[in-house]
Structure formats: structure tokens, C-alpha cells
Design an enzyme around this catalytic site. Structure first.
Site, PDB file in Angstrom:
ATOM      1  N   GLU A  80      64.228 -46.583  -3.299  1.00 13.10           N
ATOM      2  CA  GLU A  80      62.875 -46.662  -2.751  1.00 13.10           C
ATOM      3  C   GLU A  80      61.986 -47.161  -3.883  1.00 13.10           C
ATOM      4  O   GLU A  80      61.821 -46.486  -4.899  1.00 13.10           O
ATOM      5  CB  GLU A  80      62.446 -45.272  -2.278  1.00 13.10           C
ATOM      6  CG  GLU A  80      61.279 -45.244  -1.338  1.00 13.10           C
ATOM      7  CD  GLU A  80      60.968 -43.822  -0.912  1.00 13.10           C
ATOM      8  OE1 GLU A  80      59.804 -43.439  -1.045  1.00 13.10           O
ATOM      9  OE2 GLU A  80      61.874 -43.092  -0.475  1.00 13.10           O
ATOM     10  N   ASP A  95      49.706 -40.114  -2.983  1.00  9.91           N
ATOM     11  CA  ASP A  95      50.540 -39.805  -4.143  1.00  9.91           C
ATOM     12  C   ASP A  95      49.886 -38.795  -5.066  1.00  9.91           C
ATOM     13  O   ASP A  95      48.669 -38.803  -5.247  1.00  9.91           O
ATOM     14  CB  ASP A  95      50.842 -41.088  -4.926  1.00  9.91           C
ATOM     15  CG  ASP A  95      51.629 -42.091  -4.112  1.00  9.91           C
ATOM     16  OD1 ASP A  95      52.554 -41.655  -3.408  1.00  9.91           O
ATOM     17  OD2 ASP A  95      51.312 -43.293  -4.160  1.00  9.91           O
ATOM     18  N   TYR A 153      61.727 -40.403   7.533  1.00  9.30           N
ATOM     19  CA  TYR A 153      61.447 -39.734   6.266  1.00  9.30           C
ATOM     20  C   TYR A 153      60.639 -38.479   6.591  1.00  9.30           C
ATOM     21  O   TYR A 153      59.491 -38.574   6.998  1.00  9.30           O
ATOM     22  CB  TYR A 153      60.645 -40.698   5.380  1.00  9.30           C
ATOM     23  CG  TYR A 153      60.385 -40.265   3.956  1.00  9.30           C
ATOM     24  CD1 TYR A 153      59.954 -38.975   3.645  1.00  9.30           C
ATOM     25  CD2 TYR A 153      60.539 -41.164   2.906  1.00  9.30           C
ATOM     26  CE1 TYR A 153      59.700 -38.598   2.330  1.00  9.30           C
ATOM     27  CE2 TYR A 153      60.271 -40.805   1.585  1.00  9.30           C
ATOM     28  CZ  TYR A 153      59.859 -39.518   1.313  1.00  9.30           C
ATOM     29  OH  TYR A 153      59.590 -39.147   0.022  1.00  9.30           O
TER      30      TYR A 153
END
Length: 263
Positions: A49, A60, A175
Site C-alpha cells: 500500500e 492520517d 479495508y
């Protein structure tokens, strides 16, 4: 069939779980980053990834934000990230690569041009965290038509009403984000993750890979044991940021991959 689809088919045939490693393209610089990424398959990584550096990475945590900042300061761009993938592909034509990032750089390049270039460079799938299912016509559906998997995130707050919408045009794998919040925050717990993975698998035939909050081989094993595999990002990026030699970072990655493969 994409490289991602082929990889999961091969792992299933072997009765193995997948280990996915996240790294930021160009962190701390192009050459060091490429050396690390070239070593990932040999360390047991099934899918890479690759983070696309962006100036405003809202999903993030600090570790990956700083990695993106270092990459940008070292001159990393979308164009150089595509070249990075080409350079990797010169020596490895089998390991799947998922490009993970935000829509702005792709939009600026132009979706059609980006998809042609991404496919040519050797990218297999996309995770674009700020494009919800309501915007599927924007990138998701064109990406699928171009032969790229479009991978969607499901989270602990994705309820039964929302889940079908999330899964509708997803391909490659789902995911599952194990915790609420940003990357690198809390620790993932298999007891919390297991029922959520089961819920997703009841609604989709796609593999379910779990990420966020996995930092040790033991957690890698426990999370992979209740899913189709796991993703580790912040812990690998943090090891890089400490200035450890590439060989040492790869040894750490191998310990995480071994954990997932024992599951």
C-alpha cells in the site's frame, strides 16, 4: 483479474492470510524509499500500500502526516510517485500495489489521464479516502472500467444501513478500519474486530483486511486470525523515521508478516 485478485486467490489456495504493508512514497527521499519498497516482497509482504504524499492528509495521524511532509519536502509529486511505481515494476511485475491517498492530486491531473498513467505505471488498486460512495461516478466507476480495483474503507461506525452503499462498487478487498479516529492511535483488539469482519463478510464475498492499531507480530497474528489479513502502516513508517537502516526496517516488517502468516 488484477494482481490483487490473483494474490488473494493464491493465498486462499495456500490457506494463508494476507499481510499488507503501507509506506509513504518518497519518505525520507526517493532512493531510500525505493530501496525499502523493493525489499518488502522478500520480507513477506503480499500487497504494498503506497501512500501518495498530500499537503492536507486529514485521516492520517502524526506519524504518517510527517512522512508525507518529508516526502513533499524531498520533491515527491504525483508524477514522481508514478515513476516510483515504474521503477519498482522494473524488478517486480507480480506484487500488487495499491495507491492510497486523497482526491485532490488526482483531480488536478485529470481523472482520465491519471487512470491511463496509473495503469501503465503498474498500479493495481486505489484507496481514495475522501471520496464517499455518493461520488462513485467521479473516480470509482471509471477506475473499475480502466481495470483498477477501487477499495473502500468500512469503519466501526459503518452501520447496517450504510454498509451496502459502501460495498456497492468496491472491488479487490474491503479495508476495515479497526478503531475510530486517526491512523496510529489506539491498539486493535481481535475481540472487537471479529464480529465486525463477520458482518462485512455476510454482506460481501470480498476479502476483508483489517488496518489501524497493529504494531506487533502478536497483534498482526491475532487480527489476521479473525480476518483475511491485516495492514500495518504507522509502525513501519515510525521505524523508518527513527533512521533505522533499511535492513533493520525490513526485518521488523518480516516479523509482522510472519505473524500474519501464522494466523
Amino acid at each position: 483479474m488484477t494482481r490483487i485478485d490473483a494474490k488473494f486467490a493464491a493465498l486462499k489456495a495456500e490457506g494463508k492470510k494476507a499481510f499488507v504493508a503501507y509506506v509513504m512514497a518518497g519518505d525520507p527521499d526517493y532512493d531510500a524509499s525505493l530501496e525499502l519498497v523493493r525489499g518488502l516482497p522478500g520480507a513477506g509482504v503480499d500487497i504494498i500500500e503506497l501512500g501518495l504524499p498530500f499537503t492536507d492528509p486529514m485521516a492520517d495521524g502524526p506519524t504518517i502526516q510527517l512522512a508525507g511532509q518529508r516526502a513533499l519536502e524531498a520533491g515527491m509529486t504525483l508524477e514522481r510517485t508514478l515513476q516510483f511505481v515504474r521503477d519498482f515494476r522494473a524488478g517486480d511485475n507480480t506484487t500488487p500495489i495499491v495507491l492510497m491517498g486523497y482526491y485532490n492530486p488526482i483531480y488536478n491531473r485529470g481523472v482520465d489521464k491519471f487512470l491511463v498513467d496509473a495503469k501503465e505505471a503498474g498500479i493495481d488498486g486505489l484507496i481514495v479516502v475522501d471520496l464517499p460512495p455518493e461520488e462513485d461516478d467521479e473516480l470509482c466507476i471509471p477506475a473499475q472500467k480502466a481495470g483498477l480495483n477501487f477499495i473502500r474503507l468500512a469503519t466501526p461506525t459503518t452501520d447496517d444501513n450504510r454498509l451496502p452503499k459502501v460495498l456497492q462498487n468496491t472491488s479487490g478487498f474491503v479495508y476495515y478500519v479497526s478503531i475510530t479516529g486517526i491512523t496510529g492511535a489506539a491498539a486493535a483488539e481481535a475481540t472487537d474486530v471479529a464480529p465486525e469482519v463477520a458482518r462485512i463478510k455476510a454482506a460481501s464475498a470480498l476479502p476483508v483486511i483489517v488496518g489501524f492499531g497493529i504494531r506487533t507480530p502478536e497483534t498482526s497474528q491475532s487480527i489476521a486470525s479473525v480476518a483475511d489479513g491485516c495492514v500495518v502502516g504507522s509502525a513501519i513508517v515510525a521505524a523508518q523515521a527513527e533512521g533505522k537502516p533499511v535492513a533493520e526496517v525490513l526485518a521488523f516488517v518480516k516479523s509482522l508478516a510472519d505473524g500474519a502468516h501464522r494466523a
